[in-house]
Design an enzyme around this catalytic site. Sequence first.
Site, mmCIF file in Angstrom:
data_model
loop_
_atom_site.group_PDB
_atom_site.id
_atom_site.type_symbol
_atom_site.label_atom_id
_atom_site.label_comp_id
_atom_site.label_asym_id
_atom_site.label_seq_id
_atom_site.Cartn_x
_atom_site.Cartn_y
_atom_site.Cartn_z
ATOM 1 C CE LYS A 18 -18.859 8.509 -2.293
ATOM 2 N NZ LYS A 18 -17.441 8.731 -1.914
ATOM 3 C CB SER A 74 -14.440 -3.254 -1.373
ATOM 4 O OG SER A 74 -13.187 -2.829 -1.829
ATOM 5 C CE1 TYR A 91 -3.255 -2.776 0.170
ATOM 6 C CE2 TYR A 91 -3.861 -2.083 2.369
ATOM 7 C CZ TYR A 91 -4.068 -2.902 1.285
ATOM 8 O OH TYR A 91 -5.068 -3.831 1.299
#
Length: 327
Positions: A217, A207, A53
Amino acid sequence: MEQRHLGRTGLRVSRIGLGTLTWGRDTGEEAAAEQVKTFWEAGGTLVDTADVYGGGEAEYLLGRLVGGLVPRRDLVIATKAGSVPDPDRRFDGSRGHLLDALDASLDRLGTDHVDLWQVHAFDPATPLEETLQALDLAVSSGRARYAGVSNYCGWQLAKAATWQLAAPGVRTRIASTQMEYSLLQRGVEREVLPAALDLGIGLLPSSPLGRGVLTGKYRDGVPADSRGASESLAAFVDPYLDEAAGRIVDAVVTAARGLAVTPLEVALAWIRDRPGVVAPIVGARTSAQLAAALSVEALSLPEEICRALDDVSAPVHRYPDQDWSTL
């Protein structure tokens, strides 16, 4: 925040985890510090990262914050190893690579051990027993307290867990598996989740908000400040912007209106309370977004809403999936 046991182990973790996928890339040190403080003050303990990451920057940032901002003893630090930046070999599960990666992670994190060390993905080029031996060595040496896997399909997970339970000698039980799981992605229910439940392995959904789509959204387009508009993450979001996903999002929004809560809270409460789930891993751009997710702690969905969401998002089960004989 409520604490749950990680699989069939004595390790307890908060039932919402903090993800760090964007740290060191889209999330800087100040924003990361605000997220950790918000998470800790809400009673969160499980912080999930990986050696890849941000090219290692996520671990480095977390290491800078632990101790000074938040006591090390208050966090359950989970990291991963096995993904490599090699187009010809995306995953390296060899004993040498994994143990070297663990040492590098500990150095970046500034700690002598991680609480949960996970193999990031299955490596078909390495014998599974060699990969699992790395987990045994990590735990026996004290560099990791517990071990898990990530992105293993059903047979891979069952094979790994059974090997650890049945092979001679002192073996490290597989405590957890991290997989993508949400109302928009229920594929783990076919084989992975039944294997995890049978073998006492805790599921850590990644997720859990359908890559952000379940917040609603994207119903009227792609917001300019969203992941869907990001050059690096647009391809990550796009698969969940189709018509089928839209029907599921509409159902979540309808449920949220009826309960006077947000779509985010509905989607997160649904996944948090699924059988076998220990802690969904939530990533956020800001501490305000994270606080909105953590507000789900007080919400439990009514049974009739759970059934409606189950129905609208039900995955297709065909032979030879579990319970195929009832189809």
